[in-house]
Design a protein around this motif. Structure first.
Motif, PDB file in Angstrom:
ATOM      1  N   VAL A 117      31.533  87.268  46.855  1.00 53.69           N
ATOM      2  CA  VAL A 117      31.359  85.894  46.409  1.00 53.69           C
ATOM      3  C   VAL A 117      29.830  85.409  47.031  1.00 53.69           C
ATOM      4  CG1 VAL A 117      33.576  85.294  45.726  1.00 53.69           C
ATOM      5  CG2 VAL A 117      32.950  85.144  48.214  1.00 53.69           C
ATOM      6  N   GLY A 118      29.125  86.473  47.671  1.00 53.05           N
ATOM      7  CA  GLY A 118      27.875  86.195  48.168  1.00 53.05           C
ATOM      8  C   GLY A 118      27.374  86.498  49.291  1.00 53.05           C
ATOM      9  N   CYS A 119      28.475  86.885  50.331  1.00 51.87           N
ATOM     10  CA  CYS A 119      28.070  87.178  51.768  1.00 51.87           C
ATOM     11  C   CYS A 119      27.315  88.429  51.740  1.00 51.87           C
ATOM     12  CB  CYS A 119      29.296  87.005  52.546  1.00 51.87           C
ATOM     13  SG  CYS A 119      28.886  87.599  54.527  1.00 51.87           S
ATOM     14  N   GLU A 120      26.110  88.750  52.538  1.00 51.45           N
ATOM     15  CA  GLU A 120      25.597  89.782  52.396  1.00 51.45           C
ATOM     16  C   GLU A 120      25.430  90.608  53.858  1.00 51.45           C
ATOM     17  OE1 GLU A 120      21.378  88.778  51.275  1.00 51.45           O
ATOM     18  OE2 GLU A 120      22.128  88.546  49.034  1.00 51.45           O
ATOM     19  N   ALA A 121      26.293  90.122  54.889  1.00 49.58           N
ATOM     20  CA  ALA A 121      26.509  90.574  55.923  1.00 49.58           C
ATOM     21  C   ALA A 121      26.960  91.935  56.133  1.00 49.58           C
ATOM     22  CB  ALA A 121      26.948  89.731  56.798  1.00 49.58           C
ATOM     23  N   ILE A 122      26.398  92.902  56.986  1.00 49.02           N
ATOM     24  CA  ILE A 122      26.900  94.305  57.167  1.00 49.02           C
ATOM     25  C   ILE A 122      27.165  94.408  58.839  1.00 49.02           C
ATOM     26  CG2 ILE A 122      26.661  96.709  56.920  1.00 49.02           C
ATOM     27  CD1 ILE A 122      24.980  96.283  54.439  1.00 49.02           C
ATOM     28  N   ARG A 129      36.538  91.040  62.296  1.00 53.15           N
ATOM     29  CA  ARG A 129      37.260  89.823  62.460  1.00 53.15           C
ATOM     30  C   ARG A 129      36.438  88.629  62.867  1.00 53.15           C
ATOM     31  NH1 ARG A 129      42.341  89.334  62.438  1.00 53.15           N
ATOM     32  NH2 ARG A 129      43.077  91.445  62.427  1.00 53.15           N
ATOM     33  N   LYS A 130      35.433  88.928  63.837  1.00 50.74           N
ATOM     34  CA  LYS A 130      34.763  87.983  64.297  1.00 50.74           C
ATOM     35  C   LYS A 130      33.912  87.405  63.325  1.00 50.74           C
ATOM     36  CE  LYS A 130      31.152  86.744  67.882  1.00 50.74           C
ATOM     37  NZ  LYS A 130      30.237  87.050  68.946  1.00 50.74           N
ATOM     38  N   HIS A 131      33.059  88.140  62.772  1.00 50.72           N
ATOM     39  CA  HIS A 131      32.374  87.768  61.527  1.00 50.72           C
ATOM     40  C   HIS A 131      33.040  86.886  60.351  1.00 50.72           C
ATOM     41  CE1 HIS A 131      29.403  87.374  58.250  1.00 50.72           C
ATOM     42  NE2 HIS A 131      30.349  88.221  57.512  1.00 50.72           N
ATOM     43  N   MET A 132      34.349  87.289  59.963  1.00 51.76           N
ATOM     44  CA  MET A 132      35.082  86.742  59.275  1.00 51.76           C
ATOM     45  C   MET A 132      35.491  85.196  59.504  1.00 51.76           C
ATOM     46  SD  MET A 132      35.511  88.308  56.413  1.00 51.76           S
ATOM     47  CE  MET A 132      36.970  87.582  55.678  1.00 51.76           C
ATOM     48  N   ALA A 133      35.783  85.083  60.799  1.00 51.42           N
ATOM     49  CA  ALA A 133      36.016  83.562  61.369  1.00 51.42           C
ATOM     50  C   ALA A 133      35.019  82.629  61.241  1.00 51.42           C
ATOM     51  CB  ALA A 133      36.586  83.751  62.822  1.00 51.42           C
ATOM     52  N   GLU A 134      33.714  83.182  61.294  1.00 48.86           N
ATOM     53  CA  GLU A 134      32.663  82.522  61.078  1.00 48.86           C
ATOM     54  C   GLU A 134      31.775  82.539  59.789  1.00 48.86           C
ATOM     55  OE1 GLU A 134      30.182  84.137  63.932  1.00 48.86           O
ATOM     56  OE2 GLU A 134      31.240  83.339  65.694  1.00 48.86           O
ATOM     57  N   CYS A 135      32.307  83.287  58.901  1.00 46.69           N
ATOM     58  CA  CYS A 135      31.679  83.435  57.530  1.00 46.69           C
ATOM     59  C   CYS A 135      31.709  82.162  56.689  1.00 46.69           C
ATOM     60  CB  CYS A 135      32.430  84.896  56.641  1.00 46.69           C
ATOM     61  SG  CYS A 135      31.484  84.805  55.261  1.00 46.69           S
ATOM     62  N   GLU A 136      30.471  81.948  56.219  1.00 45.52           N
ATOM     63  CA  GLU A 136      30.407  80.591  55.290  1.00 45.52           C
ATOM     64  C   GLU A 136      30.928  80.888  53.971  1.00 45.52           C
ATOM     65  OE1 GLU A 136      26.963  77.636  56.479  1.00 45.52           O
ATOM     66  OE2 GLU A 136      25.888  79.662  56.064  1.00 45.52           O
ATOM     67  N   PHE A 137      31.072  82.095  53.545  1.00 48.50           N
ATOM     68  CA  PHE A 137      31.887  82.621  52.231  1.00 48.50           C
ATOM     69  C   PHE A 137      33.459  82.587  52.067  1.00 48.50           C
ATOM     70  CE2 PHE A 137      27.623  83.505  52.194  1.00 48.50           C
ATOM     71  CZ  PHE A 137      26.849  83.337  50.809  1.00 48.50           C
ATOM     72  N   GLN A 138      34.072  82.224  53.640  1.00 47.79           N
ATOM     73  CA  GLN A 138      35.341  82.430  53.489  1.00 47.79           C
ATOM     74  C   GLN A 138      36.026  81.557  52.750  1.00 47.79           C
ATOM     75  OE1 GLN A 138      37.100  81.139  57.273  1.00 47.79           O
ATOM     76  NE2 GLN A 138      35.063  80.284  57.596  1.00 47.79           N
ATOM     77  N   PRO A 139      37.213  81.665  52.251  1.00 50.78           N
ATOM     78  CA  PRO A 139      38.197  80.906  51.195  1.00 50.78           C
ATOM     79  C   PRO A 139      38.231  79.460  51.835  1.00 50.78           C
ATOM     80  CG  PRO A 139      39.347  82.859  51.738  1.00 50.78           C
ATOM     81  CD  PRO A 139      38.218  82.902  52.585  1.00 50.78           C
ATOM     82  N   LEU A 140      38.208  78.444  51.130  1.00 49.41           N
ATOM     83  CA  LEU A 140      38.213  76.946  50.982  1.00 49.41           C
ATOM     84  C   LEU A 140      39.315  76.353  50.589  1.00 49.41           C
ATOM     85  CD1 LEU A 140      36.869  75.653  48.190  1.00 49.41           C
ATOM     86  CD2 LEU A 140      34.921  76.818  49.088  1.00 49.41           C
ATOM     87  N   ARG A 141      39.489  75.111  50.966  1.00 49.26           N
ATOM     88  CA  ARG A 141      40.768  74.348  50.574  1.00 49.26           C
ATOM     89  C   ARG A 141      40.188  73.898  49.383  1.00 49.26           C
ATOM     90  NH1 ARG A 141      43.688  69.453  53.336  1.00 49.26           N
ATOM     91  NH2 ARG A 141      42.156  68.351  52.116  1.00 49.26           N
ATOM     92  N   CYS A 142      40.937  73.681  48.242  1.00 52.99           N
ATOM     93  CA  CYS A 142      40.596  73.022  46.751  1.00 52.99           C
ATOM     94  C   CYS A 142      39.835  71.705  47.137  1.00 52.99           C
ATOM     95  CB  CYS A 142      41.777  72.881  45.996  1.00 52.99           C
ATOM     96  SG  CYS A 142      41.475  72.070  44.459  1.00 52.99           S
ATOM     97  N   PRO A 143      38.753  71.426  46.582  1.00 54.54           N
ATOM     98  CA  PRO A 143      37.963  70.160  46.761  1.00 54.54           C
ATOM     99  C   PRO A 143      38.414  69.253  46.077  1.00 54.54           C
ATOM    100  CG  PRO A 143      36.661  71.888  45.446  1.00 54.54           C
ATOM    101  CD  PRO A 143      37.835  72.781  45.802  1.00 54.54           C
TER     102      PRO A 143
END
Length: 300
Positions: A117-122, A129-143
């Motif tokens: 869904v768009g994250c290009e981090a490697i 695990r640390k990256h996933m906690a800060e990733c802007e593309f992580q799942p979000l609550r329904c808006p």
């Protein structure tokens, strides 16, 4: 399929292979290329083992689990009743920690779980695990927020088409996109829409390739107009929006940078980070029609 999932190797052969490649590092350039290819093959084999066969999470985050026969699955799936016995061989338990696979994965560079869904981090596997906690593309609550205090609690991926389909299935939304394409001064794009004074409202919009949602939430005699983009907070902040409330020869304008759907709509309303107008004033703007006009303007 079972052969792909089963951890049917030991640490020693792989470590030996790694030592052999290290010893060959000083060899000629022509002989180095095949060895890099072998290293890539080993890495690809390990990466394939880091995909959970149940939920398809890739890469699995530690702790990685397995059954007595070595079939791998992620920690979350191993804790579910459906996976109390191994999905492949039906053996129990499925919560044995796969320390060997975790150890072998430590040196790998892996893509983020949100790459689709768009994250290009490697990042290094040990840092995922640390990256996933800060990733802007992580799942979000329904808006979706048809009324204050009754927001949908579903967790969705940052995927525009998946969110739209959720709106259709869960909230009976028509699925229609409103295009904002009327040219205005100084490069702005705009569109005028009508909303009923006494009701909540919403629309999905498309402007200059950007897609977003515009919602009107009613609470205690106040209307809150919230505009959010289907992008990360960093991406959304580069855009500019204006909402202009018109009627009866009067107008009120509100301007803001773009806001992301990952931002909690109830928090935005509670902190006043949206266009706010009393329903009594909206009725005066609307007149007898009881439908007030709002103009949305966008600067890319």
């Amino acid at each position: 399929f079972e052969a792909r999932l089963r951890l049917d190797f030991t640490v020693e052969p792989i470590l030996c292979g790694m030592q052999k490649r290290a010893q060959d590092a000083d060899s000629t350039i022509s002989s180095q290329e095949p060895k890099r290819q072998k290293g890539d093959d080993t890495s690809n084999e390990l990466l394939s083992l880091l995909e959970c066969p149940v939920c398809m999470l890739s890469p699995m985050l530690p702790p990685i689990r397995q059954c007595p026969n070595g079939h791998i699955l992620c920690d979350s799936c191993s804790a579910t009743p459906a996976c109390s016995s191994c999905p492949q061989c039906r053996q129990r338990p499925t919560n044995i920690r796969s320390l060997v696979l975790e150890q072998l994965a430590k040196g790998l560079d892996v893509k983020c779980n949100n790459a689709a869904v768009g994250c290009e981090a490697i990042v290094k596997y040990t840092d995922i695990r640390k990256h996933m906690a800060e990733c802007e593309f992580q799942p979000l609550r329904c808006p979706w927020c048809p009324n204050f205090g009754s927001a949908c609690q579903s967790m969705l991926r940052m995927d525009v088409d998946a969110i739209r389909q959720h709106f259709i299935d869960a909230h009976k939304f028509s699925g229609r996109w409103v295009e904002i394409s009327d040219r205005a001064d100084h490069g702005w794009l705009e569109r005028t829409l009508n909303f009923r004074v006494e009701q909540c409202g919403y629309c999905l919009f498309v402007v200059a390739g950007l897609r977003g949602i515009w919602q009107v939430v009613a609470k205690d005699g106040i209307l809150f107009h919230v505009v959010q983009c289907f992008e990360t907070q960093k991406q959304s902040s580069t855009h500019r929006f204006e909402l202009i409330f018109e009627g009866g020869g009067m107008s009120v304008k509100w301007a803001s940078q773009g806001r992301s759907v990952s931002e909690n709509i109830e928090t935005m309303i509670a902190t006043g980070e949206c266009f706010i107008i009393h329903q009594d004033l909206a009725r005066k703007f609307a007149g007898e029609s009881q439908r007030h006009q709002m103009k949305i303007r966008f600067f890319p």
